[in-house]
Design a protein around this motif. Structure first.
Motif, PDB file in Angstrom:
ATOM      1  N   ASP A  45      -1.835   6.409  -2.012  1.00  0.00           N
ATOM      2  CA  ASP A  45      -3.114   5.957  -2.549  1.00  0.00           C
ATOM      3  C   ASP A  45      -4.098   5.834  -1.379  1.00  0.00           C
ATOM      4  OD1 ASP A  45      -5.284   4.231  -3.250  1.00  0.00           O
ATOM      5  OD2 ASP A  45      -4.103   3.325  -4.857  1.00  0.00           O
ATOM      6  N   LYS A  81      -0.401  -1.672  -4.454  1.00  0.00           N
ATOM      7  CA  LYS A  81      -1.397  -0.956  -3.663  1.00  0.00           C
ATOM      8  C   LYS A  81      -2.787  -1.514  -3.989  1.00  0.00           C
ATOM      9  CE  LYS A  81       1.438   3.246  -3.843  1.00  0.00           C
ATOM     10  NZ  LYS A  81       2.502   2.682  -4.721  1.00  0.00           N
ATOM     11  N   GLY A 129       0.787  -1.219   0.000  1.00  0.00           N
ATOM     12  CA  GLY A 129       0.000   0.000   0.000  1.00  0.00           C
ATOM     13  C   GLY A 129       0.822   1.274   0.000  1.00  0.00           C
ATOM     14  N   HIS A 130       2.144   1.149  -0.068  1.00  0.00           N
ATOM     15  CA  HIS A 130       3.044   2.300   0.025  1.00  0.00           C
ATOM     16  C   HIS A 130       4.132   2.216  -1.056  1.00  0.00           C
ATOM     17  CE1 HIS A 130       1.435   2.084   4.149  1.00  0.00           C
ATOM     18  NE2 HIS A 130       1.794   3.341   4.315  1.00  0.00           N
ATOM     19  N   HIS A 188      -6.630  -2.639  -3.952  1.00  0.00           N
ATOM     20  CA  HIS A 188      -7.827  -2.028  -3.371  1.00  0.00           C
ATOM     21  C   HIS A 188      -8.766  -3.067  -2.777  1.00  0.00           C
ATOM     22  CE1 HIS A 188      -7.567   2.071  -5.702  1.00  0.00           C
ATOM     23  NE2 HIS A 188      -6.489   1.802  -4.980  1.00  0.00           N
ATOM     24  N   ALA A 226      -5.834   2.321  -0.765  1.00  0.00           N
ATOM     25  CA  ALA A 226      -4.907   1.316  -0.236  1.00  0.00           C
ATOM     26  C   ALA A 226      -4.540   1.630   1.207  1.00  0.00           C
ATOM     27  CB  ALA A 226      -3.652   1.245  -1.103  1.00  0.00           C
TER      28      ALA A 226
END
Length: 253
Positions: A175, A73, A67-68, A75, A178
């Motif tokens: 994001d 990332k 997610g980084h 969903h 995320a």
């Protein structure tokens, strides 16, 4: 300070999510994990902390959390089960075949370090930075704050903590979907479990940082820890050279 070439890599974690990590230096391996909304570049490389550690004869391994950064990332909420970040950390250790290594992190990276320790990681030394005792034992403590930030983007009062966090999010290209998922991975660690982290540790915190509770309480709760205070608060301590110098000195000991 010497310049160190940076190697960039990817691997598939426990559930197939592709994660990125960067390395610099050679010698004893140390994994350093960045904080929430951040990435390895921002937390460890940009302000010279990784180079300071590498200069002490370390192979500095810096993952981007799921997610980084350069990591995937997703969903899908199914990609963010409880303790996913710790499982990613174990997967990286296994992927690299590490046996004797050190482990630490800043903020969420420190909490991830604790969760890895609680679930079987065996580093020789540990680094908790940007973290207090409550941040480990009450993982939900800041969850509402971050949910509020991420679900009200563009609506925060200028200059407020939420506005500043959103500004930082923009600089790292985060994001929001995320990152909301990442909150679902947070797991608390019981105080008696934290008290069982019986290896040499350093607790490095900005002198004005109480975002994750008391760093002094964390250092006192650990059986073999040293508290080092550096200039700054939770956001600004990361840009100060004293942070990386304290970690580097500890790891060279």
């Amino acid at each position: 300070m010497a310049e160190y070439p940076i190697e960039k890599h990817v691997f598939a974690s426990f559930d197939g999510v592709e994660l990125a990590w960067q390395e610099m230096g050679a010698g004893r391996p140390v994994i350093l994990i960045h904080g929430y909304f951040s990435d390895a570049d921002t937390n460890w490389i940009r302000y010279g902390h990784a180079a300071a550690v590498a200069a002490k004869g370390c192979r500095v391994i810096m993952p981007d959390l799921r997610g980084h950064g350069a990591s995937a990332k997703p969903h899908d909420p199914a990609s963010y089960p409880p303790d996913a970040l710790a499982r990613d950390g174990h997967a990286l250790v296994a992927h690299l075949g590490l046996q004797d290594y050190d482990l630490g992190g800043y903020s969420l990276g420190a909490r991830t370090t604790a969760r890895m320790l609680a679930t079987g990681a065996t580093p020789r030394r540990i680094v908790f930075s940007g973290m207090g005792l409550e941040g480990l034992t009450m993982a939900e403590r800041r969850a509402g704050h971050f949910r509020h930030i991420l679900t009200n983007l563009g609506k925060h009062e200028r200059g407020s903590p939420a506005w500043l966090a959103e500004a930082f999010l923009k600089t790292t290209g985060g994001d929001p979907v995320a990152l909301l998922g990442v909150i679902d991975t947070f797991v608390s660690t019981l105080p008696d479990v934290v008290a069982g982290f019986d290896r040499p540790a350093i607790v490095v915190n900005g002198v004005d940082d109480d975002d994750n509770g008391s760093a002094a309480a964390l250092a006192a709760h650990l059986p073999d820890a040293t508290l080092v205070e550096v200039p700054g608060n939770h956001m600004s301590a990361v840009v100060k050279p004293e942070l990386g110098q304290a970690i580097a000195t500890f790891l060279a000991g």
